[in-house]
Design an enzyme around this catalytic site. Structure first.
Site, PDB file in Angstrom:
ATOM      1  N   ARG A 112       0.800  -1.230   0.000  1.00 17.09           N
ATOM      2  CA  ARG A 112       0.000   0.000   0.000  1.00 17.09           C
ATOM      3  C   ARG A 112       0.835   1.283   0.000  1.00 17.09           C
ATOM      4  O   ARG A 112       0.314   2.378  -0.143  1.00 17.09           O
ATOM      5  CB  ARG A 112      -0.953  -0.012   1.206  1.00 17.09           C
ATOM      6  CG  ARG A 112      -2.125  -0.942   1.018  1.00 17.09           C
ATOM      7  CD  ARG A 112      -2.855  -1.194   2.321  1.00 17.09           C
ATOM      8  NE  ARG A 112      -2.158  -2.167   3.166  1.00 17.09           N
ATOM      9  CZ  ARG A 112      -2.521  -2.481   4.407  1.00 17.09           C
ATOM     10  NH1 ARG A 112      -3.564  -1.870   4.948  1.00 17.09           N
ATOM     11  NH2 ARG A 112      -1.860  -3.383   5.102  1.00 17.09           N
TER      12      ARG A 112
ATOM     13  N   GLY B 262       3.244 -14.669   5.743  1.00 15.57           N
ATOM     14  CA  GLY B 262       2.470 -14.166   6.877  1.00 15.57           C
ATOM     15  C   GLY B 262       3.311 -13.975   8.129  1.00 15.57           C
ATOM     16  O   GLY B 262       4.441 -14.466   8.227  1.00 15.57           O
TER      17      GLY B 262
ATOM     18  N   ASP C 151       6.812  -2.244  11.377  1.00 13.40           N
ATOM     19  CA  ASP C 151       6.096  -1.109  10.796  1.00 13.40           C
ATOM     20  C   ASP C 151       5.245  -0.378  11.835  1.00 13.40           C
ATOM     21  O   ASP C 151       4.341   0.367  11.484  1.00 13.40           O
ATOM     22  CB  ASP C 151       5.239  -1.562   9.599  1.00 13.40           C
ATOM     23  CG  ASP C 151       4.092  -2.481  10.003  1.00 13.40           C
ATOM     24  OD1 ASP C 151       4.129  -3.023  11.127  1.00 13.40           O
ATOM     25  OD2 ASP C 151       3.159  -2.648   9.192  1.00 13.40           O
TER      26      ASP C 151
ATOM     27  N   TYR D 258      37.168  27.479  -8.819  1.00  8.27           N
ATOM     28  CA  TYR D 258      37.135  26.310  -9.710  1.00  8.27           C
ATOM     29  C   TYR D 258      37.620  26.706 -11.095  1.00  8.27           C
ATOM     30  O   TYR D 258      37.077  27.618 -11.717  1.00  8.27           O
ATOM     31  CB  TYR D 258      35.692  25.798  -9.761  1.00  8.27           C
ATOM     32  CG  TYR D 258      35.504  24.495 -10.502  1.00  8.27           C
ATOM     33  CD1 TYR D 258      36.291  23.382 -10.230  1.00  8.27           C
ATOM     34  CD2 TYR D 258      34.512  24.380 -11.466  1.00  8.27           C
ATOM     35  CE1 TYR D 258      36.106  22.199 -10.899  1.00  8.27           C
ATOM     36  CE2 TYR D 258      34.306  23.177 -12.145  1.00  8.27           C
ATOM     37  CZ  TYR D 258      35.110  22.092 -11.857  1.00  8.27           C
ATOM     38  OH  TYR D 258      34.918  20.911 -12.516  1.00  8.27           O
TER      39      TYR D 258
ATOM     40  N   ALA E 150      36.966  48.439  -5.793  1.00  7.34           N
ATOM     41  CA  ALA E 150      35.738  47.814  -6.297  1.00  7.34           C
ATOM     42  C   ALA E 150      35.890  47.424  -7.757  1.00  7.34           C
ATOM     43  O   ALA E 150      36.590  48.079  -8.524  1.00  7.34           O
ATOM     44  CB  ALA E 150      34.576  48.776  -6.129  1.00  7.34           C
TER      45      ALA E 150
HETATM   46  C1  UD1 Z   1      -0.909  -6.921  11.615  1.00 10.11           C
HETATM   47  C2  UD1 Z   1      -1.725  -7.875  12.497  1.00 10.11           C
HETATM   48  C3  UD1 Z   1      -2.963  -7.125  12.994  1.00 10.11           C
HETATM   49  C4  UD1 Z   1      -2.542  -5.882  13.764  1.00 10.11           C
HETATM   50  C5  UD1 Z   1      -1.613  -5.001  12.935  1.00 10.11           C
HETATM   51  C6  UD1 Z   1      -1.014  -3.944  13.813  1.00 10.11           C
HETATM   52  C7  UD1 Z   1      -1.346 -10.124  11.644  1.00 10.11           C
HETATM   53  C8  UD1 Z   1      -1.913 -11.229  10.855  1.00 10.11           C
HETATM   54  N1  UD1 Z   1      -2.106  -9.024  11.727  1.00 10.11           N
HETATM   55  O1  UD1 Z   1      -1.690  -6.591  10.493  1.00 10.11           O
HETATM   56  O2  UD1 Z   1      -3.729  -7.966  13.848  1.00 10.11           O
HETATM   57  O3  UD1 Z   1      -3.711  -5.161  14.156  1.00 10.11           O
HETATM   58  O4  UD1 Z   1      -0.523  -5.759  12.371  1.00 10.11           O
HETATM   59  O5  UD1 Z   1      -0.263  -3.023  13.103  1.00 10.11           O
HETATM   60  O6  UD1 Z   1      -0.273 -10.262  12.204  1.00 10.11           O
HETATM   61  N2  UD1 Z   1       5.687  -9.310   7.981  1.00 10.11           N
HETATM   62  C9  UD1 Z   1       6.689 -10.224   7.789  1.00 10.11           C
HETATM   63  N3  UD1 Z   1       6.436 -11.316   6.992  1.00 10.11           N
HETATM   64  C10 UD1 Z   1       5.240 -11.528   6.400  1.00 10.11           C
HETATM   65  C11 UD1 Z   1       4.217 -10.575   6.610  1.00 10.11           C
HETATM   66  C12 UD1 Z   1       4.469  -9.488   7.400  1.00 10.11           C
HETATM   67  O7  UD1 Z   1       7.790 -10.078   8.314  1.00 10.11           O
HETATM   68  O8  UD1 Z   1       5.110 -12.545   5.696  1.00 10.11           O
HETATM   69  C13 UD1 Z   1       5.974  -8.129   8.827  1.00 10.11           C
HETATM   70  C14 UD1 Z   1       5.784  -6.805   8.093  1.00 10.11           C
HETATM   71  O9  UD1 Z   1       7.015  -6.369   7.549  1.00 10.11           O
HETATM   72  C15 UD1 Z   1       5.269  -5.887   9.168  1.00 10.11           C
HETATM   73  C16 UD1 Z   1       4.598  -6.802  10.170  1.00 10.11           C
HETATM   74  O10 UD1 Z   1       5.040  -8.101   9.900  1.00 10.11           O
HETATM   75  O11 UD1 Z   1       6.331  -5.203   9.809  1.00 10.11           O
HETATM   76  C17 UD1 Z   1       3.073  -6.726  10.084  1.00 10.11           C
HETATM   77  O12 UD1 Z   1       2.654  -7.126   8.796  1.00 10.11           O
HETATM   78  P1  UD1 Z   1       1.497  -6.389   7.994  1.00 10.11           P
HETATM   79  O13 UD1 Z   1       1.313  -7.079   6.702  1.00 10.11           O
HETATM   80  O14 UD1 Z   1       1.742  -4.934   7.982  1.00 10.11           O
HETATM   81  O15 UD1 Z   1       0.249  -6.728   8.932  1.00 10.11           O
HETATM   82  P2  UD1 Z   1      -1.085  -5.882   9.153  1.00 10.11           P
HETATM   83  O16 UD1 Z   1      -2.049  -6.208   8.055  1.00 10.11           O
HETATM   84  O17 UD1 Z   1      -0.777  -4.494   9.437  1.00 10.11           O
HETATM   85 CA    CA Z   2       1.031  -3.314   9.368  1.00 16.44          CA
END
Ligand code: UD1
Ligand code: CA
Length: 461
Positions: free
Chosen positions: A19, A82, A106, A389, A425
């Site tokens: 996003r 995930g 994040d 320069y 000058a």
């Molecule tokens: C996630 C939570 C949500 C929470 C929100 C808070 C899950 C399933 N959901 O949602 O409940 O309210 O954060 O901000 O956890 N990441 C990885 N590997 C992956 C996917 C994500 O390292 O495969 C990391 C991302 O870089 C990020 C963090 O995990 O820093 C969260 O992932 P993101 O996809 O932003 O989750 P949200 O949809 O925000």
């Molecule tokens: Ca997030």
């Protein structure tokens, strides 16, 4: 057994950040001048954990390059399946029996004190979540509780029905769990959800069904749990940080003409009675002495400023040292490598670069002084240029004490103007000007009497 000292932090930072609509990985987006991820690492460090593990994935080379030499354990998530799958990658690196604090890369505004509450609440066979009540919970996972108020599961926005979407308590993403329970929960995760991902949040339901204790610590500060998923949220976080640093400055006794209109993108230390007008930006390391005024819309980056200095509006100063009682601007540009002595005056549309300017010297109007050493009490007239320069190399200009340089002069470097010399000058100086002499290099003025100006013969009345 859990020991009070064994704390491991895992930061999940592998996600793409679709996003954001950016080629850069989300956690590398800049927030107040530094990558979002850096804030999370900083909060983690404050807790003095035995180790910090960062799970990276998308934009791996860039994230890795940034994280190297930071005393972190870096673990790659080869496929982005995930948050649960991400945490599973870190399991082999965890200390046996430690408390595992999970942070999302994040969510940068979390305070270490808040994380401390979460860690303190975590004990053997107990999983603790950090939750928050939000007026607008859209996009976050919702905390589902039973009739007795116990947490039973987390439902992601995308999997929630209309009733569940009404829940205002959200999952911040921060969780503390004993290492002994973690692996067993993670390997049982499934991906039968809207996003076909292994959600870390599903461990809650599994833990409850295992008879584990699941608890939640709730926070009220509205910005601590702000997740950065798009540019709007990035802008909100930037605003929140801006307010935080303005408050710190106000508490330290700095006058801010408008606390909403100052940007601190680094570290700033101010003495007593400092006044900062609207629209100023401070980057890198900034040190400001006592009784200093910074005029509107000035930008300072990596600057040391002494006492009683006046910076007039629209001034840009980078990587420079400004001693006591200087006056700079308006509209001045002080570039890297500049050192101004005491009581130096730099006026409008003056550019200084890589130059040392002695005490009480004045360069008041529209001049360029680069790669130069200028003595004390020198007066440099309007429109003076050091021609440093030659098209291939930069050369130095050396100007002694008490020199007077007339307006609109060019000093063609390398060149030396010795102490006490005067330059008339409009001169172009290419050779050494000896001490105390007057140097002039311009066509002698002639007068033509009875001069008739050209007429326009075709002009019609
Ligand atoms: C996630 C939570 C949500 C929470 C929100 C808070 C899950 C399933 N959901 O949602 O409940 O309210 O954060 O901000 O956890 N990441 C990885 N590997 C992956 C996917 C994500 O390292 O495969 C990391 C991302 O870089 C990020 C963090 O995990 O820093 C969260 O992932 P993101 O996809 O932003 O989750 P949200 O949809 O925000
Ligand atoms: Ca997030």
């Amino acid at each position: 057994m859990l020991t009070s000292t064994a704390l491991n932090v895992v930061i999940l930072a592998a996600g793409r950040g679709t996003r954001m609509c950016s080629a850069q990985p989300k956690v590398m987006q800049k927030l107040a001048g530094r990558p979002v991820l850096q804030y999370v690492i900083q909060s983690a460090r404050t807790l003095s954990p035995a180790k910090i593990i960062v799970v990276y994935g998308y934009g791996g080379a860039q994230v890795k390059a940034f994280l190297e030499n930071q005393d972190l354990i870096l673990v790659e998530q080869p496929e982005l399946l995930g948050t649960g799958h991400a945490l599973l990658q870190a399991v082999p690196y965890l200390d046996r029996g430690a408390r595992i604090l999970v942070l999302y890369g994040d969510v940068p505004l979390i305070r270490a004190e808040t994380l401390k509450l979460l860690i303190d609440a975590c004990s053997e066979n107990k999983l603790v979540l950090l939750t928050q009540f939000m007026k607008d919970p859209h996009g976050y996972g919702r905390i589902v509780r039973d009739l007795y108020g116990s947490v039973i599961r987390i439902v992601e926005e995308k999997d929630a029905d209309e009733n569940l979407k009404e829940i205002l308590e959200i999952n911040t993403g921060f969780m503390c769990i004993p290492e002994t329970c973690l692996n067993d929960l993670l390997v049982r995760l499934e991906n039968g959800n809207a996003q076909k991902e292994y959600y870390l949040t599903d461990v809650v339901e599994l833990a409850v069904s295992d008879g584990m204790n699941v608890d939640a610590v709730s926070i009220t500060d509205s910005d601590e749990a702000l997740g950065i998923n798009d540019r709007y949220q990035l802008a909100c976080a930037e605003k929140a940080l801006r307010t935080r640093s303005a408050l710190v400055l106000l508490r330290e006794g700095v006058t801010l003409m408008d606390p909403e209109r100052i940007d601190v993108r680094g570290e700033i230390v101010c003495g007593k009675d400092v006044e900062i007008d609207v629209g100023c930006i401070f980057e890198g390391q900034i040190s400001i002495g006592n009784n200093v005024k910074v005029g509107a819309y000035s930008i300072l980056r990596d600057v040391y400023i002494g006492n009683d200095v006046k910076i007039l509006p629209y001034t840009l100063i980078e990587e420079s040292r400004i001693d006591d009682s200087c006056r700079i601007g308006p509209y001045a540009r002080i570039r890297p490598g500049t050192k101004l002595g005491r009581e130096v005056h730099i006026g409008d549309f003056v550019e200084i670069k890589n130059a040392t300017i002695g005490n009480e010297t004045k360069i008041n109007h529209m001049s360029y002084v680069g790669d130069s050493e200028v003595g004390q009490r020198v007066n440099i007239g309007a429109g003076t240029i050091t021609c440093n320069y030659d098209g291939a190399n930069k050369n130095r200009t050396v100007i002694g004490d008490d020199v007077f340089i007339g307006s609109d002069s060019q000093l063609v470097a390398p060149v030396v103007v010795e102490s006490g010399a005067t330059i008339g000058a409009g001169s172009t100086i290419t050779r050494t000007v000896a001490e105390g002499t007057l140097a002039l290099s311009r066509v002698k003025q002639t007068s033509v009497s009875n001069w008739v100006r050209p007429q326009n013969n075709n002009k019609q009345e």
